[in-house]
Design a protein around this motif. Structure first.
Motif, short mmCIF file in Angstrom:
data_model
loop_
_atom_site.label_atom_id
_atom_site.label_comp_id
_atom_site.label_asym_id
_atom_site.label_seq_id
_atom_site.Cartn_x
_atom_site.Cartn_y
_atom_site.Cartn_z
N VAL A 157 -0.11 -8.33 -5.14
CA VAL A 157 -1.55 -8.10 -5.23
C VAL A 157 -1.97 -8.65 -6.58
CG1 VAL A 157 -3.43 -6.43 -5.08
CG2 VAL A 157 -1.30 -6.01 -3.83
N ASP A 158 -2.79 -9.70 -6.55
CA ASP A 158 -3.15 -10.41 -7.78
C ASP A 158 -4.65 -10.41 -8.01
OD1 ASP A 158 -0.49 -11.25 -8.42
OD2 ASP A 158 -0.63 -12.69 -6.78
N ALA A 172 1.85 3.82 5.64
CA ALA A 172 1.22 4.54 4.53
C ALA A 172 1.56 3.89 3.19
CB ALA A 172 1.66 6.00 4.53
N ALA A 173 2.81 3.50 3.01
CA ALA A 173 3.22 2.88 1.74
C ALA A 173 2.56 1.52 1.55
CB ALA A 173 4.74 2.76 1.69
N THR A 174 2.52 0.72 2.61
CA THR A 174 1.93 -0.63 2.52
C THR A 174 0.44 -0.54 2.25
OG1 THR A 174 3.60 -1.52 4.02
CG2 THR A 174 1.59 -2.81 3.74
N PHE A 175 -0.27 0.22 3.08
CA PHE A 175 -1.72 0.31 2.91
C PHE A 175 -2.07 1.09 1.65
CE2 PHE A 175 -5.75 2.61 3.54
CZ PHE A 175 -6.59 1.51 3.39
N GLY A 176 -1.33 2.14 1.36
CA GLY A 176 -1.63 2.94 0.17
C GLY A 176 -1.52 2.13 -1.11
N ALA A 177 -0.45 1.34 -1.21
CA ALA A 177 -0.29 0.49 -2.40
C ALA A 177 -1.39 -0.57 -2.45
CB ALA A 177 1.09 -0.18 -2.39
N THR A 208 -4.87 1.09 -3.27
CA THR A 208 -4.94 1.53 -4.66
C THR A 208 -5.11 0.34 -5.61
OG1 THR A 208 -3.63 3.50 -4.24
CG2 THR A 208 -3.70 2.73 -6.53
N LEU A 209 -4.31 -0.69 -5.41
CA LEU A 209 -4.38 -1.85 -6.29
C LEU A 209 -5.69 -2.62 -6.13
CD1 LEU A 209 -0.66 -2.92 -5.92
CD2 LEU A 209 -1.77 -2.20 -8.06
N VAL A 210 -6.16 -2.79 -4.89
CA VAL A 210 -7.45 -3.46 -4.67
C VAL A 210 -8.57 -2.67 -5.33
CG1 VAL A 210 -9.16 -4.09 -2.90
CG2 VAL A 210 -6.74 -4.68 -2.58
N GLY A 238 -9.73 -0.25 6.50
CA GLY A 238 -10.90 0.06 5.69
C GLY A 238 -10.51 0.33 4.25
N PHE A 239 -10.60 -0.68 3.41
CA PHE A 239 -10.29 -0.50 2.00
C PHE A 239 -11.37 0.36 1.35
CE2 PHE A 239 -7.67 -4.13 2.98
CZ PHE A 239 -6.55 -3.94 2.19
N THR A 240 -10.98 1.17 0.38
CA THR A 240 -11.94 2.06 -0.26
C THR A 240 -12.82 1.35 -1.29
OG1 THR A 240 -10.24 2.77 -1.84
CG2 THR A 240 -10.57 4.14 0.11
N ALA A 241 -12.39 0.20 -1.78
CA ALA A 241 -13.19 -0.56 -2.74
C ALA A 241 -14.43 -1.12 -2.05
CB ALA A 241 -12.37 -1.70 -3.33
#
Length: 135
Positions: free
Chosen positions: A11-12, A71-76, A79-81, A108-111
């Motif tokens: 994630v860059d 959960a781990a893939t989307f959660g990471a 959070t990073l996005v 659905g990203f939270t950002a």
């Protein structure tokens, strides 16, 4: 924000001027699946699932591994996005690429994002453009 989903998930953050500012690398979904299989006594090798918002709990070992990888893939990623989207006053645009991009398609990203582009060839297109720019 650019996410590459493969053996590793990167994630860059690239700023408004196109300058790379940094990023993060986490195990990709296939790496998680293989690690659970190879470094535990009896867990099966499970194919990472596509995102399913209804998959929160597994009722058996395979489903539980799928729920954990999701959960781990989307959660990471989420959070990073979200963190990277806070680095600018402008709304971030999300680019997702790599062989595993479908694992994040439609989530659905939270950002508060300006948009999202899903392109499995984004990295290869970048390499081609760089090669074409050589003298």
């Amino acid at each position: 924000v650019v996410i590459g989903v493969g053996t590793a998930m990167t994630v860059d953050y690239v700023d408004e001027r196109g300058v790379f500012r940094g990023g993060a690398i986490v195990p990709g979904p296939w790496t998680m699946a293989h690690a659970l299989h190879e470094f535990t006594a009896k867990l099966p090798l499970v194919e990472p699932p596509t995102f399913d918002p209804d998959r929160t709990l597994g009722r058996n070992t395979r489903e539980a591994i799928e729920a954990g990888i999701q959960a781990a893939t989307f959660g990471a990623a989420d959070t990073l996005v979200w963190n990277m989207s806070q680095l600018s006053d402008a709304k971030a645009v999300l680019f997702v690429t790599g062989g595993g991009l479908d694992l994040l398609r439609g989530v659905g990203f939270t950002a508060d994002l300006a948009g999202a582009v899903y392109d499995p060839l984004l990295t290869l297109d970048g390499v081609r453009l760089a090669a074409e720019a050589l003298p």
